[in-house]
Design a protein around this motif. Structure first.
Motif, PDB file in Angstrom:
ATOM      1  N   GLY A   1       0.791  -1.221   0.000  1.00  0.00           N
ATOM      2  CA  GLY A   1       0.000   0.000   0.000  1.00  0.00           C
ATOM      3  C   GLY A   1       0.824   1.272   0.000  1.00  0.00           C
ATOM      4  O   GLY A   1       0.487   2.245  -0.682  1.00  0.00           O
ATOM      5  N   HIS A   2       1.910   1.277   0.763  1.00  0.00           N
ATOM      6  CA  HIS A   2       2.765   2.476   0.809  1.00  0.00           C
ATOM      7  C   HIS A   2       3.394   2.743  -0.568  1.00  0.00           C
ATOM      8  O   HIS A   2       3.460   3.895  -1.014  1.00  0.00           O
ATOM      9  CB  HIS A   2       3.849   2.341   1.884  1.00  0.00           C
ATOM     10  CG  HIS A   2       3.293   2.337   3.264  1.00  0.00           C
ATOM     11  ND1 HIS A   2       2.756   3.452   3.864  1.00  0.00           N
ATOM     12  CD2 HIS A   2       3.182   1.335   4.175  1.00  0.00           C
ATOM     13  CE1 HIS A   2       2.337   3.151   5.083  1.00  0.00           C
ATOM     14  NE2 HIS A   2       2.579   1.865   5.293  1.00  0.00           N
ATOM     15  N   GLU A   3       3.845   1.685  -1.214  1.00  0.00           N
ATOM     16  CA  GLU A   3       4.432   1.834  -2.555  1.00  0.00           C
ATOM     17  C   GLU A   3       3.365   2.312  -3.547  1.00  0.00           C
ATOM     18  O   GLU A   3       3.651   3.118  -4.433  1.00  0.00           O
ATOM     19  CB  GLU A   3       5.039   0.508  -3.008  1.00  0.00           C
ATOM     20  CG  GLU A   3       5.820   0.618  -4.296  1.00  0.00           C
ATOM     21  CD  GLU A   3       6.465  -0.697  -4.734  1.00  0.00           C
ATOM     22  OE1 GLU A   3       7.183  -0.653  -5.743  1.00  0.00           O
ATOM     23  OE2 GLU A   3       6.249  -1.743  -4.098  1.00  0.00           O
ATOM     24  N   ALA A   4       2.131   1.862  -3.381  1.00  0.00           N
ATOM     25  CA  ALA A   4       1.044   2.304  -4.259  1.00  0.00           C
ATOM     26  C   ALA A   4       0.863   3.817  -4.154  1.00  0.00           C
ATOM     27  O   ALA A   4       0.707   4.504  -5.170  1.00  0.00           O
ATOM     28  CB  ALA A   4      -0.260   1.588  -3.904  1.00  0.00           C
ATOM     29  N   LEU A   5       0.906   4.348  -2.945  1.00  0.00           N
ATOM     30  CA  LEU A   5       0.768   5.798  -2.779  1.00  0.00           C
ATOM     31  C   LEU A   5       1.947   6.545  -3.398  1.00  0.00           C
ATOM     32  O   LEU A   5       1.769   7.608  -3.986  1.00  0.00           O
ATOM     33  CB  LEU A   5       0.631   6.151  -1.303  1.00  0.00           C
ATOM     34  CG  LEU A   5      -0.715   5.781  -0.673  1.00  0.00           C
ATOM     35  CD1 LEU A   5      -0.691   6.032   0.828  1.00  0.00           C
ATOM     36  CD2 LEU A   5      -1.862   6.531  -1.338  1.00  0.00           C
ATOM     37  N   ARG A   6       3.144   5.963  -3.292  1.00  0.00           N
ATOM     38  CA  ARG A   6       4.321   6.602  -3.909  1.00  0.00           C
ATOM     39  C   ARG A   6       4.228   6.585  -5.431  1.00  0.00           C
ATOM     40  O   ARG A   6       4.657   7.525  -6.102  1.00  0.00           O
ATOM     41  CB  ARG A   6       5.609   5.923  -3.458  1.00  0.00           C
ATOM     42  CG  ARG A   6       6.020   6.254  -2.034  1.00  0.00           C
ATOM     43  CD  ARG A   6       7.441   5.796  -1.717  1.00  0.00           C
ATOM     44  NE  ARG A   6       7.655   4.376  -1.906  1.00  0.00           N
ATOM     45  CZ  ARG A   6       7.408   3.429  -0.987  1.00  0.00           C
ATOM     46  NH1 ARG A   6       6.926   3.769   0.182  1.00  0.00           N
ATOM     47  NH2 ARG A   6       7.657   2.167  -1.242  1.00  0.00           N
ATOM     48  N   GLU A   7       3.678   5.517  -5.991  1.00  0.00           N
ATOM     49  CA  GLU A   7       3.577   5.374  -7.448  1.00  0.00           C
ATOM     50  C   GLU A   7       2.413   6.170  -8.039  1.00  0.00           C
ATOM     51  O   GLU A   7       2.390   6.436  -9.228  1.00  0.00           O
ATOM     52  CB  GLU A   7       3.422   3.898  -7.839  1.00  0.00           C
ATOM     53  CG  GLU A   7       4.694   3.094  -7.714  1.00  0.00           C
ATOM     54  CD  GLU A   7       5.770   3.552  -8.684  1.00  0.00           C
ATOM     55  OE1 GLU A   7       5.466   3.881  -9.839  1.00  0.00           O
ATOM     56  OE2 GLU A   7       6.944   3.585  -8.268  1.00  0.00           O
ATOM     57  N   PHE A   8       1.444   6.526  -7.209  1.00  0.00           N
ATOM     58  CA  PHE A   8       0.291   7.262  -7.706  1.00  0.00           C
ATOM     59  C   PHE A   8       0.704   8.690  -8.032  1.00  0.00           C
ATOM     60  O   PHE A   8       1.501   9.297  -7.337  1.00  0.00           O
ATOM     61  CB  PHE A   8      -0.848   7.282  -6.680  1.00  0.00           C
ATOM     62  CG  PHE A   8      -2.068   7.968  -7.223  1.00  0.00           C
ATOM     63  CD1 PHE A   8      -2.946   7.277  -8.031  1.00  0.00           C
ATOM     64  CD2 PHE A   8      -2.299   9.308  -6.976  1.00  0.00           C
ATOM     65  CE1 PHE A   8      -4.049   7.918  -8.580  1.00  0.00           C
ATOM     66  CE2 PHE A   8      -3.402   9.953  -7.511  1.00  0.00           C
ATOM     67  CZ  PHE A   8      -4.281   9.253  -8.314  1.00  0.00           C
ATOM     68  N   GLY A   9       0.158   9.220  -9.116  1.00  0.00           N
ATOM     69  CA  GLY A   9       0.416  10.604  -9.503  1.00  0.00           C
ATOM     70  C   GLY A   9      -0.685  11.075 -10.416  1.00  0.00           C
ATOM     71  O   GLY A   9      -1.601  10.316 -10.757  1.00  0.00           O
ATOM     72  N   PRO A  10      -0.607  12.327 -10.852  1.00  0.00           N
ATOM     73  CA  PRO A  10      -1.668  12.896 -11.682  1.00  0.00           C
ATOM     74  C   PRO A  10      -1.878  12.175 -13.009  1.00  0.00           C
ATOM     75  O   PRO A  10      -2.955  12.257 -13.591  1.00  0.00           O
ATOM     76  CB  PRO A  10      -1.218  14.335 -11.923  1.00  0.00           C
ATOM     77  CG  PRO A  10      -0.010  14.563 -11.126  1.00  0.00           C
ATOM     78  CD  PRO A  10       0.440  13.271 -10.538  1.00  0.00           C
ATOM     79  N   SER A  11      -0.872  11.456 -13.483  1.00  0.00           N
ATOM     80  CA  SER A  11      -1.032  10.763 -14.769  1.00  0.00           C
ATOM     81  C   SER A  11      -1.760   9.425 -14.632  1.00  0.00           C
ATOM     82  O   SER A  11      -2.106   8.809 -15.633  1.00  0.00           O
ATOM     83  CB  SER A  11       0.333  10.536 -15.420  1.00  0.00           C
ATOM     84  OG  SER A  11       1.088   9.628 -14.646  1.00  0.00           O
ATOM     85  N   VAL A  12      -2.002   8.971 -13.408  1.00  0.00           N
ATOM     86  CA  VAL A  12      -2.674   7.685 -13.202  1.00  0.00           C
ATOM     87  C   VAL A  12      -4.182   7.874 -13.360  1.00  0.00           C
ATOM     88  O   VAL A  12      -4.797   8.681 -12.675  1.00  0.00           O
ATOM     89  CB  VAL A  12      -2.344   7.085 -11.817  1.00  0.00           C
ATOM     90  CG1 VAL A  12      -3.157   5.821 -11.567  1.00  0.00           C
ATOM     91  CG2 VAL A  12      -0.856   6.789 -11.708  1.00  0.00           C
ATOM     92  N   ASP A  13      -4.756   7.112 -14.292  1.00  0.00           N
ATOM     93  CA  ASP A  13      -6.183   7.196 -14.591  1.00  0.00           C
ATOM     94  C   ASP A  13      -6.995   6.136 -13.861  1.00  0.00           C
ATOM     95  O   ASP A  13      -8.157   6.345 -13.541  1.00  0.00           O
ATOM     96  CB  ASP A  13      -6.407   7.005 -16.100  1.00  0.00           C
ATOM     97  CG  ASP A  13      -5.634   8.013 -16.910  1.00  0.00           C
ATOM     98  OD1 ASP A  13      -5.950   9.210 -16.828  1.00  0.00           O
ATOM     99  OD2 ASP A  13      -4.688   7.597 -17.625  1.00  0.00           O
ATOM    100  N   ILE A  14      -6.365   4.981 -13.627  1.00  0.00           N
ATOM    101  CA  ILE A  14      -7.064   3.817 -13.072  1.00  0.00           C
ATOM    102  C   ILE A  14      -6.168   3.180 -12.019  1.00  0.00           C
ATOM    103  O   ILE A  14      -4.963   3.034 -12.239  1.00  0.00           O
ATOM    104  CB  ILE A  14      -7.355   2.778 -14.181  1.00  0.00           C
ATOM    105  CG1 ILE A  14      -8.225   3.400 -15.279  1.00  0.00           C
ATOM    106  CG2 ILE A  14      -7.997   1.516 -13.617  1.00  0.00           C
ATOM    107  CD1 ILE A  14      -8.206   2.617 -16.579  1.00  0.00           C
ATOM    108  N   VAL A  15      -6.765   2.786 -10.884  1.00  0.00           N
ATOM    109  CA  VAL A  15      -6.012   2.034  -9.881  1.00  0.00           C
ATOM    110  C   VAL A  15      -6.710   0.706  -9.629  1.00  0.00           C
ATOM    111  O   VAL A  15      -7.942   0.640  -9.558  1.00  0.00           O
ATOM    112  CB  VAL A  15      -5.821   2.810  -8.551  1.00  0.00           C
ATOM    113  CG1 VAL A  15      -4.940   4.012  -8.743  1.00  0.00           C
ATOM    114  CG2 VAL A  15      -7.140   3.216  -7.941  1.00  0.00           C
ATOM    115  N   LEU A  16      -5.918  -0.339  -9.542  1.00  0.00           N
ATOM    116  CA  LEU A  16      -6.385  -1.669  -9.162  1.00  0.00           C
ATOM    117  C   LEU A  16      -5.711  -1.979  -7.832  1.00  0.00           C
ATOM    118  O   LEU A  16      -4.486  -2.107  -7.773  1.00  0.00           O
ATOM    119  CB  LEU A  16      -6.001  -2.710 -10.217  1.00  0.00           C
ATOM    120  CG  LEU A  16      -6.423  -2.424 -11.656  1.00  0.00           C
ATOM    121  CD1 LEU A  16      -5.926  -3.534 -12.582  1.00  0.00           C
ATOM    122  CD2 LEU A  16      -7.928  -2.277 -11.764  1.00  0.00           C
TER     123      LEU A  16
END
Length: 135
Positions: free
Chosen positions: A44-59
Motif C-alpha cells: 500500500g505504501h508503494e502504491a501511494l508513492r507510485e500514484f500521480g496525476p497521470s494515473v487514470d485507473i487504480v487496481l
C-alpha cells in the motif's frame, strides 16, 4: 506502412496495479501492457508513492501489508484524487460492499482473475475515466 496521427491513440491510459502477490501483479501488468501504460506496486505504501496525476485507473488489492486497498483509497480520497478504481479481493464483496462503496471503488474483481474479465473491467474504467476527463 506509414502511420498517421489517426493510427496512434491520443493517450494511453495509465493503470496502477497494487497487489502484494508479485506473480499476480506482474501478470496483470503484462496483460495490460499492450493497451495501457502500467505502474506496479507491491504494498500500500508503494502504491501511494507510485500514484500521480497521470494515473487514470487504480487496481488495489484488499489485503496488502502496511496499507490495505481500502486505506490506500481513503488516502487518495483525502488527496482529492479521483481515479477510476477497482478493488481486487479473494473473498465475496457481499460482507463489506457498503463500506467499500463509500470509498469510491467503481468495480470489484474477485481472485482468481481471468485475463478476459480483467481487460473488460479495465476497458470500462478507462472509458469512464476518459468521459470524466472530457467534462
Amino acid at each position: 506502412m506509414t502511420l498517421t496521427a489517426a493510427d496512434v491513440p491520443l493517450k494511453r491510459p495509465t493503470v496502477l496495479v497494487a497487489d502484494d502477490e508479485v506473480a499476480l501483479t506482474d501478470s496483470i501488468a503484462v496483460w495490460l501492457s499492450d493497451s495501457y501504460r502500467v505502474r506496479t506496486a507491491y504494498d500500500g505504501h508503494e502504491a501511494l508513492r507510485e500514484f500521480g496525476p497521470s494515473v487514470d485507473i487504480v487496481l488495489l488489492d484488499r489485503h496488502m501489508p502496511g496499507l490495505s486497498g481500502e486505506h490506500v483509497m481513503a488516502r487518495l480520497n483525502e488527496m482529492s484524487a479521483n481515479p477510476q478504481a477497482a478493488l481486487l479481493t479473494a473473498t465475496s464483496t457481499d460482507d463489506f460492499r457498503s463500506e467499500v462503496d463509500e470509498l469510491g471503488f467503481d468495480a470489484y474483481l474477485t481472485k482468481p482473475i481471468s485475463k478476459t474479465e480483467l481487460l473488460g473491467v479495465v476497458s470500462d474504467l478507462a472509458a469512464a475515466a476518459s468521459e470524466s476527463a472530457q467534462h
